[in-house]
Design a protein around this motif. Structure first.
Motif, mmCIF file in Angstrom:
data_model
loop_
_atom_site.group_PDB
_atom_site.id
_atom_site.type_symbol
_atom_site.label_atom_id
_atom_site.label_comp_id
_atom_site.label_asym_id
_atom_site.label_seq_id
_atom_site.Cartn_x
_atom_site.Cartn_y
_atom_site.Cartn_z
ATOM 1 N N ASN A 476 2.763 6.440 1.347
ATOM 2 C CA ASN A 476 2.596 6.283 2.782
ATOM 3 C C ASN A 476 1.123 6.045 3.057
ATOM 4 O O ASN A 476 0.296 6.941 2.904
ATOM 5 C CB ASN A 476 3.086 7.545 3.510
ATOM 6 C CG ASN A 476 2.951 7.439 5.024
ATOM 7 O OD1 ASN A 476 2.210 6.611 5.538
ATOM 8 N ND2 ASN A 476 3.662 8.300 5.732
ATOM 9 N N THR A 479 1.145 5.409 7.667
ATOM 10 C CA THR A 479 2.520 5.150 8.127
ATOM 11 C C THR A 479 3.135 3.878 7.541
ATOM 12 O O THR A 479 4.290 3.568 7.823
ATOM 13 C CB THR A 479 2.624 5.083 9.675
ATOM 14 O OG1 THR A 479 2.094 3.848 10.152
ATOM 15 C CG2 THR A 479 1.925 6.264 10.333
ATOM 16 N N ARG A 480 2.406 3.151 6.721
ATOM 17 C CA ARG A 480 2.940 1.953 6.072
ATOM 18 C C ARG A 480 3.448 2.340 4.689
ATOM 19 O O ARG A 480 2.746 2.988 3.923
ATOM 20 C CB ARG A 480 1.864 0.866 5.966
ATOM 21 C CG ARG A 480 1.312 0.428 7.315
ATOM 22 C CD ARG A 480 0.008 -0.341 7.172
ATOM 23 N NE ARG A 480 0.170 -1.567 6.410
ATOM 24 C CZ ARG A 480 -0.576 -1.900 5.366
ATOM 25 N NH1 ARG A 480 -1.534 -1.091 4.939
ATOM 26 N NH2 ARG A 480 -0.366 -3.042 4.747
ATOM 27 N N ILE A 481 4.675 1.936 4.340
ATOM 28 C CA ILE A 481 5.274 2.249 3.051
ATOM 29 C C ILE A 481 4.917 1.133 2.067
ATOM 30 O O ILE A 481 5.388 -0.004 2.201
ATOM 31 C CB ILE A 481 6.804 2.410 3.172
ATOM 32 C CG1 ILE A 481 7.138 3.480 4.199
ATOM 33 C CG2 ILE A 481 7.406 2.750 1.815
ATOM 34 C CD1 ILE A 481 6.555 4.847 3.891
ATOM 35 N N PRO A 513 8.148 6.699 8.005
ATOM 36 C CA PRO A 513 6.930 6.981 7.223
ATOM 37 C C PRO A 513 7.125 7.999 6.108
ATOM 38 O O PRO A 513 6.367 8.016 5.145
ATOM 39 C CB PRO A 513 5.952 7.510 8.280
ATOM 40 C CG PRO A 513 6.427 6.927 9.564
ATOM 41 C CD PRO A 513 7.911 6.866 9.448
ATOM 42 N N THR A 514 8.148 8.845 6.222
ATOM 43 C CA THR A 514 8.395 9.851 5.187
ATOM 44 C C THR A 514 9.257 9.319 4.047
ATOM 45 O O THR A 514 9.472 10.017 3.055
ATOM 46 C CB THR A 514 9.087 11.080 5.789
ATOM 47 O OG1 THR A 514 10.386 10.700 6.257
ATOM 48 C CG2 THR A 514 8.283 11.666 6.932
#
Length: 579
Positions: A476, A479-481, A513-514
């Motif tokens: 992460n 917030t970008r995977i 995000p997780t």
């Protein structure tokens, strides 16, 4: 005429800017020109590190302090044109890399890795060396394994450059204390603070060293130095002839797992006092400091040491049986969860350490293994086979002790791998050729053939698992995977995902995000289902379809075999020092 001598003077005019000032004085060498060189690598850490990159303001002078012409003729060689009886060379060294193998200098202390600090005269590694260190007033101590001069303050002596290059130097206000173990004076030098208990640490080190002395039969040193750099978060170690440099967490001493890991590191690096520094393959000494020194035997030198470090911690009762077996199983999980174990043998990993081990990239796990882990697995097999076939009377300890006496003490030479294999048979009458051969091929041993005979078994808890997997790791990033690596032949591999791809959506769902979006899809799909991905690759939007597969990840444990016989249990108790 006396043999030429080299003198170094080390000072710190601007330590806060990470510089050391070096003066090199060469006496008694009259030649039309003199080539001085900086090593390019550190023994024990097999990577060309290009230490010459940190050299600045190189100048050469005669006795009258007149400049002497010089030129740089290679990346690490300076040629000085002079036939004077005495030449003075001055240069600065920049050091600001926190590791056990590189220079680090600031206003709190200086750690000098000699291979990255001191130059040598070409073809004259056997010259005696004197090093005088001028400490800033705010530093009070010097810690090193070098012999101290009886004539000059803060001056140290090395009989040759091999000894100098194998003797790191710590300068600052380190916390030091000494204690005797079996007639060898041991000193601890703690840098960077820490919450350690001196009395407990002294007692625990004594226990470890006593066991290692028992294994090898004799300690070659009258003095040994432990330099520990305490960081917020760091770990590692590098062995030397009569010292080691360790890195650990300054707060880890109060945490059981971290402290035991530090003790295992001590056991590992101290074991190298014999295994590598003295008992060694032919390629590892005398050293060529300008180029790679190739050997296929690091699976023995580092792998055997990696097997013994945790085993010694078990023998000393720091690990219980379960903890030790977990650590040994970790080697199997580490190797077999890297697709590279089908690509690279332990011997090839040893040979290619110069281009792979210390230069990992996003595809390394698909193409390589660590000779540390694989060597530990092979060492366990050898130890167990000897233990079983000698009815518990002998084990790998006996072979290593004999090898040390034969190759180092008696013959003073390095060994070839086949010589060590043959020595196993000579000492124990046990043939371990299948294990040595396995180190050089991609054929895997059936390790239960060895574990079962001492009442243990290694099993894969995932053997019958039908869990689905994409075969990739993501992170992460704000917030970008982002995809960080992809397993060979996995769903992600076959579906065309790339490292550094950003996954935007999966099956019409915006990525959480997780990572729960992917977890949800895997939990509610079956083998062969298609996952529709929207990704961003270098700013371009792409659509990919990935067909799900079962995970091939292993989860090995080593445990007592329920059907073990009394004899198997007896041998297992000998193996793990269980009363």
């Amino acid at each position: 005429m006396s043999s030429p001598t080299v003198f170094f003077h080390v000072s710190f005019v601007e330590p806060q800017a990470h510089y050391a000032e070096i003066t090199m004085r060469i006496q008694g060498l009259q030649k039309p020109f003199v080539d001085v060189k900086m090593p390019v690598w550190a023994p024990g850490s097999y990577l060309i590190r290009e230490y010459a990159k940190n050299v600045e303001r190189f100048r050469a002078y005669n006795l009258s302090e007149e400049l002497i012409p010089h030129e740089k003729i290679s990346k690490n060689t300076w040629r000085i044109y002079s036939d004077d009886k005495e030449i003075h060379i001055r240069y600065s060294i920049y050091g600001f890399e926190n590791s056990v193998r590189t220079n680090f200098i600031d206003d709190s202390h200086a750690f000098l890795s000699p291979v990255g600090t001191f130059m040598y005269v070409d073809d004259c590694l056997d010259y005696p060396v004197h090093i005088q260190i001028k400490r800033p007033d705010f530093w009070s101590k010097i810690s090193t394994g070098l012999e101290k001069s009886t004539d000059l303050p803060d001056t140290y002596i090395a009989p040759n450059f091999d000894i100098l290059f194998d003797s790191p130097i710590e300068i600052g206000n380190q916390d030091t204390w000494s204690f005797d173990i079996g007639g060898t004076l041991h000193e601890c030098a703690m840098v960077g603070g820490g919450v350690y208990d001196k009395q407990k640490l002294t007692q625990d080190i004594t226990t470890i060293v006593t066991e290692e002395n028992r294994i090898w039969g004799t300690n070659p040193n009258t003095y040994y130095l432990f330099i520990t750099h305490n960081y917020q978060s760091n770990n590692g170690g590098l062995e030397h002839l009569n010292s080691t440099v360790l890195a650990t967490s300054r707060l880890g001493y109060s945490q059981d797992a971290t402290y035991k890991s530090y003790l295992s590191l001590i056991a590992h690096e101290y074991f190298h006092l014999w295994n590598v520094k003295r008992l060694r393959p032919k390629a590892l000494g005398p050293f060529d400091y300008e180029a790679e020194n190739y050997t296929t035997g690091l699976w023995i030198m580092e792998g055997f040491t990696s097997y013994y470090d945790n085993l010694i911690i078990r023998r000393c009762s720091f690990f219980d049986e379960k903890e030790y077996l977990q650590m040994l199983a970790l080697d199997f999980n580490t190797v077999y969860n890297r697709p590279g174990h089908e690509i690279q043998s332990a011997a090839l990993a040893s040979h290619d350490t110069w281009i792979k081990q210390y230069r990992p990239d996003e595809n390394s796990h698909n193409t390589s293994i660590s000779y540390y882990n694989k060597g530990a697995m092979l060492a366990a097999a050898i130890d167990l086979k000897i233990l079983v076939e000698t009815n518990g009377q002998q084990r790998l300890d006996d072979v290593l002790k004999t090898a040390y006496q034969k190759f180092y003490l008696l013959e003073n030479r390095g060994f070839e791998e086949h010589e060590l294999m043959e020595l196993v048979h000579q000492v124990t009458n046990v043939n371990v050729s299948e294990i040595f051969n396995a180190a050089h091929t991609l054929e895997e041993l059936d390790y239960n053939l060895y574990f079962n005979k001492v009442g243990y078994e290694i099993i894969d808890l995932n053997a019958n698992s039908q869990s689905l997997s994409m075969g990739m790791k993501t992170v992460n990033n704000d917030t970008r995977i982002i995809v960080k690596n992809i397993d060979r032949d996995s769903a992600a591999w076959k579906g065309g995902l790339n490292v550094d791809d950003e996954i935007l959506a999966a099956n019409g769902y915006r990525m959480d995000p997780t990572g729960r979006t992917i977890d949800y899809i895997l939990a509610n799909s079956k083998e062969g289902d298609q996952v529709s991905l929207i990704i961003s690759r270098d700013g371009l939007i792409k659509n990919l379809n990935v067909q799900l597969q079962y995970s091939d990840k292993k989860s090995f444990i080593i445990q007592r075999k329920e059907t073990a016989t009394v004899e198997e249990r007896r041998l297992g108790n000998i193996w793990l020092s269980i009363e």
